[in-house]
Write a protein that holds these residues in place. Structure first.
Motif, PDB file in Angstrom:
ATOM      1  N   LEU A  98       0.810  -1.223   0.000  1.00 23.16           N
ATOM      2  CA  LEU A  98       0.000   0.000   0.000  1.00 23.16           C
ATOM      3  C   LEU A  98       0.846   1.277   0.000  1.00 23.16           C
ATOM      4  CD1 LEU A  98      -2.852   1.264   0.225  1.00 23.16           C
ATOM      5  CD2 LEU A  98      -2.711   0.982   2.700  1.00 23.16           C
ATOM      6  N   GLY A  99       1.999   1.231   0.666  1.00 25.39           N
ATOM      7  CA  GLY A  99       2.831   2.439   0.771  1.00 25.39           C
ATOM      8  C   GLY A  99       3.858   2.570  -0.343  1.00 25.39           C
ATOM      9  N   GLY A 100       3.843   1.642  -1.312  1.00 24.73           N
ATOM     10  CA  GLY A 100       4.862   1.677  -2.362  1.00 24.73           C
ATOM     11  C   GLY A 100       6.239   1.402  -1.762  1.00 24.73           C
ATOM     12  N   LYS A 101       7.265   1.591  -2.608  1.00 24.75           N
ATOM     13  CA  LYS A 101       8.631   1.327  -2.128  1.00 24.75           C
ATOM     14  C   LYS A 101       9.005   2.301  -1.020  1.00 24.75           C
ATOM     15  CE  LYS A 101       9.817   0.137  -6.769  1.00 24.75           C
ATOM     16  NZ  LYS A 101      10.589   0.243  -7.952  1.00 24.75           N
ATOM     17  N   ALA A 102       8.593   3.548  -1.188  1.00 29.33           N
ATOM     18  CA  ALA A 102       9.024   4.614  -0.271  1.00 29.33           C
ATOM     19  C   ALA A 102       8.603   4.342   1.172  1.00 29.33           C
ATOM     20  CB  ALA A 102       8.461   5.949  -0.741  1.00 29.33           C
ATOM     21  N   MET A 103       7.405   3.755   1.370  1.00 29.29           N
ATOM     22  CA  MET A 103       6.912   3.584   2.742  1.00 29.29           C
ATOM     23  C   MET A 103       6.910   2.119   3.173  1.00 29.29           C
ATOM     24  SD  MET A 103       3.801   6.354   2.647  1.00 29.29           S
ATOM     25  CE  MET A 103       3.755   6.800   4.374  1.00 29.29           C
ATOM     26  N   SER A 104       7.447   1.256   2.337  1.00 26.95           N
ATOM     27  CA  SER A 104       7.347  -0.193   2.577  1.00 26.95           C
ATOM     28  C   SER A 104       7.888  -0.613   3.948  1.00 26.95           C
ATOM     29  CB  SER A 104       8.089  -0.937   1.465  1.00 26.95           C
ATOM     30  OG  SER A 104       8.053  -2.301   1.714  1.00 26.95           O
ATOM     31  N   TYR A 105       9.068  -0.118   4.301  1.00 26.35           N
ATOM     32  CA  TYR A 105       9.695  -0.557   5.555  1.00 26.35           C
ATOM     33  C   TYR A 105       8.819  -0.193   6.762  1.00 26.35           C
ATOM     34  CZ  TYR A 105      12.958  -1.078   9.388  1.00 26.35           C
ATOM     35  OH  TYR A 105      13.526  -1.461  10.580  1.00 26.35           O
ATOM     36  N   ASP A 106       8.373   1.053   6.823  1.00 30.37           N
ATOM     37  CA  ASP A 106       7.566   1.494   7.977  1.00 30.37           C
ATOM     38  C   ASP A 106       6.191   0.830   7.974  1.00 30.37           C
ATOM     39  OD1 ASP A 106       9.566   3.030   8.929  1.00 30.37           O
ATOM     40  OD2 ASP A 106       8.771   4.950   8.208  1.00 30.37           O
ATOM     41  N   HIS A 107       5.630   0.644   6.766  1.00 31.22           N
ATOM     42  CA  HIS A 107       4.330  -0.031   6.644  1.00 31.22           C
ATOM     43  C   HIS A 107       4.414  -1.423   7.277  1.00 31.22           C
ATOM     44  CE1 HIS A 107       0.728  -1.727   5.027  1.00 31.22           C
ATOM     45  NE2 HIS A 107       1.184  -2.123   3.853  1.00 31.22           N
ATOM     46  N   ALA A 108       5.455  -2.179   6.904  1.00 31.79           N
ATOM     47  CA  ALA A 108       5.605  -3.541   7.437  1.00 31.79           C
ATOM     48  C   ALA A 108       5.847  -3.504   8.948  1.00 31.79           C
ATOM     49  CB  ALA A 108       6.756  -4.251   6.723  1.00 31.79           C
ATOM     50  N   LYS A 109       6.788  -2.664   9.360  1.00 36.80           N
ATOM     51  CA  LYS A 109       7.179  -2.623  10.783  1.00 36.80           C
ATOM     52  C   LYS A 109       5.987  -2.252  11.685  1.00 36.80           C
ATOM     53  CE  LYS A 109       9.371   0.854  12.591  1.00 36.80           C
ATOM     54  NZ  LYS A 109      10.201   1.924  13.014  1.00 36.80           N
ATOM     55  N   GLN A 156       7.193  -6.982  -3.133  1.00 35.95           N
ATOM     56  CA  GLN A 156       5.980  -7.265  -2.344  1.00 35.95           C
ATOM     57  C   GLN A 156       6.234  -8.432  -1.388  1.00 35.95           C
ATOM     58  OE1 GLN A 156       3.463  -7.898  -5.789  1.00 35.95           O
ATOM     59  NE2 GLN A 156       2.220  -6.128  -5.268  1.00 35.95           N
ATOM     60  N   LEU A 157       6.866  -9.488  -1.922  1.00 34.54           N
ATOM     61  CA  LEU A 157       7.139 -10.661  -1.076  1.00 34.54           C
ATOM     62  C   LEU A 157       8.115 -10.316   0.045  1.00 34.54           C
ATOM     63  CD1 LEU A 157       7.310 -13.484  -3.784  1.00 34.54           C
ATOM     64  CD2 LEU A 157       5.532 -13.147  -2.067  1.00 34.54           C
ATOM     65  N   LEU A 158       9.107  -9.474  -0.269  1.00 35.67           N
ATOM     66  CA  LEU A 158      10.050  -9.055   0.779  1.00 35.67           C
ATOM     67  C   LEU A 158       9.312  -8.287   1.881  1.00 35.67           C
ATOM     68  CD1 LEU A 158      13.100  -7.970  -1.434  1.00 35.67           C
ATOM     69  CD2 LEU A 158      13.171  -9.678   0.411  1.00 35.67           C
ATOM     70  N   GLU A 159       8.364  -7.451   1.479  1.00 31.08           N
ATOM     71  CA  GLU A 159       7.597  -6.687   2.485  1.00 31.08           C
ATOM     72  C   GLU A 159       6.744  -7.622   3.347  1.00 31.08           C
ATOM     73  OE1 GLU A 159       5.388  -2.904   1.435  1.00 31.08           O
ATOM     74  OE2 GLU A 159       3.764  -4.052   2.356  1.00 31.08           O
ATOM     75  N   ILE A 160       6.108  -8.596   2.706  1.00 27.65           N
ATOM     76  CA  ILE A 160       5.284  -9.548   3.471  1.00 27.65           C
ATOM     77  C   ILE A 160       6.171 -10.324   4.445  1.00 27.65           C
ATOM     78  CG2 ILE A 160       3.868 -11.644   3.296  1.00 27.65           C
ATOM     79  CD1 ILE A 160       2.756 -10.511   0.676  1.00 27.65           C
ATOM     80  N   LYS A 161       7.346 -10.725   3.964  1.00 30.27           N
ATOM     81  CA  LYS A 161       8.275 -11.477   4.839  1.00 30.27           C
ATOM     82  C   LYS A 161       8.669 -10.612   6.033  1.00 30.27           C
ATOM     83  CE  LYS A 161      12.552 -14.116   4.671  1.00 30.27           C
ATOM     84  NZ  LYS A 161      13.724 -13.259   4.804  1.00 30.27           N
ATOM     85  N   ALA A 184      -7.488 -13.464  -4.819  1.00 32.46           N
ATOM     86  CA  ALA A 184      -6.724 -13.619  -6.060  1.00 32.46           C
ATOM     87  C   ALA A 184      -5.547 -12.643  -6.146  1.00 32.46           C
ATOM     88  CB  ALA A 184      -7.651 -13.420  -7.253  1.00 32.46           C
ATOM     89  N   GLY A 185      -5.604 -11.537  -5.384  1.00 31.28           N
ATOM     90  CA  GLY A 185      -4.506 -10.564  -5.397  1.00 31.28           C
ATOM     91  C   GLY A 185      -3.190 -11.137  -4.893  1.00 31.28           C
ATOM     92  N   ASN A 186      -3.264 -12.269  -4.179  1.00 28.34           N
ATOM     93  CA  ASN A 186      -2.046 -12.958  -3.714  1.00 28.34           C
ATOM     94  C   ASN A 186      -1.612 -13.915  -4.833  1.00 28.34           C
ATOM     95  OD1 ASN A 186      -1.938 -12.097  -0.721  1.00 28.34           O
ATOM     96  ND2 ASN A 186      -4.064 -12.732  -1.024  1.00 28.34           N
ATOM     97  N   PHE A 187      -1.066 -13.332  -5.885  1.00 26.07           N
ATOM     98  CA  PHE A 187      -0.941 -14.025  -7.175  1.00 26.07           C
ATOM     99  C   PHE A 187       0.370 -14.779  -7.369  1.00 26.07           C
ATOM    100  CE2 PHE A 187       1.067  -9.957  -7.348  1.00 26.07           C
ATOM    101  CZ  PHE A 187       2.238 -10.203  -8.040  1.00 26.07           C
ATOM    102  N   TRP A 188       1.341 -14.629  -6.472  1.00 21.01           N
ATOM    103  CA  TRP A 188       2.700 -15.139  -6.710  1.00 21.01           C
ATOM    104  C   TRP A 188       2.678 -16.649  -6.951  1.00 21.01           C
ATOM    105  CZ3 TRP A 188       1.048 -12.487  -2.392  1.00 21.01           C
ATOM    106  CH2 TRP A 188       1.287 -11.111  -2.431  1.00 21.01           C
ATOM    107  N   THR A 189       3.547 -17.056  -7.876  1.00 21.37           N
ATOM    108  CA  THR A 189       3.578 -18.484  -8.229  1.00 21.37           C
ATOM    109  C   THR A 189       4.964 -19.073  -7.995  1.00 21.37           C
ATOM    110  OG1 THR A 189       4.084 -17.891 -10.517  1.00 21.37           O
ATOM    111  CG2 THR A 189       1.769 -18.322  -9.996  1.00 21.37           C
ATOM    112  N   THR A 190       5.028 -20.393  -8.075  1.00 26.42           N
ATOM    113  CA  THR A 190       6.300 -21.126  -7.994  1.00 26.42           C
ATOM    114  C   THR A 190       6.858 -21.243  -9.417  1.00 26.42           C
ATOM    115  OG1 THR A 190       5.181 -23.222  -8.310  1.00 26.42           O
ATOM    116  CG2 THR A 190       5.420 -22.463  -6.036  1.00 26.42           C
ATOM    117  N   PRO A 191       8.115 -21.709  -9.572  1.00 27.31           N
ATOM    118  CA  PRO A 191       8.663 -21.851 -10.931  1.00 27.31           C
ATOM    119  C   PRO A 191       7.811 -22.749 -11.831  1.00 27.31           C
ATOM    120  CG  PRO A 191      10.402 -22.036  -9.304  1.00 27.31           C
ATOM    121  CD  PRO A 191       9.124 -21.975  -8.532  1.00 27.31           C
ATOM    122  N   ASN A 192       7.068 -23.704 -11.255  1.00 26.30           N
ATOM    123  CA  ASN A 192       6.243 -24.571 -12.118  1.00 26.30           C
ATOM    124  C   ASN A 192       4.805 -24.039 -12.285  1.00 26.30           C
ATOM    125  OD1 ASN A 192       5.067 -25.267  -9.737  1.00 26.30           O
ATOM    126  ND2 ASN A 192       5.915 -27.345  -9.651  1.00 26.30           N
TER     127      ASN A 192
END
Ligand code: SF4
Length: 345
Positions: free
Chosen positions: A227-238, A282-287, A304-312
């Protein structure tokens, strides 16, 4: 209170409900129309639509109409030798008798709900607790008496509204039958809450969430990765982790940020001015959000917004409504996120 007479088959339903209340799962009963706040800059759900409280007698009338339809379906089912069960055949016969219901926006929802046993209900629209406590209780009591098959009733509410409601009122509403509250947390970061005009603070989120838990509700908190984009990602997660750790809700549900048509974010995206995050970011922020989460909640990616997939090409994260149980499945989930980060590197 005198029962209102049933003049016709009209009853009102809104559009939105959480995915976990979707499909044939829940009866949609409309307590209010639209959103009493309606300022969040990322949300287009009720834009341009005016908020309105509905009168309890009108909601009770809706319940009675739905029950009247149920009784007719049951009678037809008995005549068909189907022991009162609501089936597709019964519904087809009912529609032939009442063709005016063909285009009714709520009739399929009601039929599907009855066909699976009429167990769960979702109260619409965006913030049911804004109604007067006595009115909510009146509606809940009538609903449960009219449809004794109901096992669970849920609704959306805003943290700010819960903060304003006296604790004793919350307990009364809970005892009258409202089981679960779905709350839009979005973020625990003060600057980001201001930026998106959520009309609430991290302190409100904590107080509202804790009050709801104390009153005995099952609490689902929805957070918005990215939601905060790259600029606010760290504080958003924390700060989101910090707020969630204090609430320890039953469910934490991920709703990754997507610019919606009709919002300022969508306009920015179309001008290529949006601070967009890559799937890896996005995945780094969730982690980062989950690493320091010390809760006993279920963490869900049920959208469905949680769209990330595996290599297969399989989904990286389960979209189950019950998600991953913390702390037991925390390391497993962090491991999946690491694999996803590697895949998108
Ligand atoms: S409170 Fe909920 S429904 Fe209302 S504008 Fe904000 S996100 Fe949308």
């Amino acid at each position: 209170m005198q029962q209102p007479s049933i003049k016709n088959y009209e009853f009102e339903t809104g559009i939105y409900r959480p995915p976990s209340e979707g499909g044939s799962a829940s009866l949609l009963l409309r307590l209010t129309r639209n959103c009493p706040w309606n300022h969040c800059t990322f949300c287009a759900m009720y834009k341009l639509k005016k908020f309105k409280l509905r009168k309890p007698e009108d909601i009770i009338q809706d319940i009675n109409v739905m029950h009247d339809i149920y009784l007719q379906l049951k009678e037809m089912s008995m005549q068909q030798g189907q022991e009162g069960l609501v089936t597709t055949e019964t519904f087809g016969q009912f529609l032939k008798k009442t063709p005016e219901l063909y285009f009714h926006p709520g009739i399929s929802m009601l039929f599907n709900w009855l066909a699976v046993g009429g167990k769960t209900v979702f109260l619409q629209d965006a913030d049911s607790l804004i109604m007067k406590t006595d009115h909510i209780i009146q509606v809940l009591k009538h609903l449960k008496t009219t449809f004794p098959t109901i096992q669970r009733i849920t609704s959306y509410s805003r943290s700010r509204t819960i903060v304003r409601k006296p604790a004793i009122d919350l307990e009364k509403i809970r005892k009258a039958g409202l089981d679960r509250l779905h709350i839009g947390l979005e973020t625990g970061d003060s600057a980001l809450l201001k930026k998106i005009k959520k009309g609430t603070t991290p302190e409100d989120h904590v107080k509202g969430g804790q009050k709801a838990m104390k009153a005995g509700f099952q609490v689902s908190e929805y957070w918005m990765p990215g939601l905060g984009g790259k600029a606010m990602s760290y504080d958003h997660a924390k700060n989101t982790t910090h707020v969630l750790n204090q609430i320890n809700p039953h469910y934490i549900r991920s709703r990754p940020f997507t610019p919606r048509p009709g919002t300022i974010f969508f306009e920015k995206a179309s001008r290529n001015e949006l601070d967009r995050m890559t799937p890896k970011e996005q995945l780094l922020e969730i982690k980062q959000t989950l690493e320091t989460l010390n809760v006993t909640s279920r963490i869900c990616f049920d959208h469905a917004g949680n769209f990330w997939t595996t290599p297969n090409g399989r989904l990286l994260l389960s979209q189950s409504y019950e998600g991953y149980q913390f702390p037991e499945e925390k390391q497993n989930l962090l491991g999946l996120l690491e694999k996803g980060i590697e895949h998108y590197s």
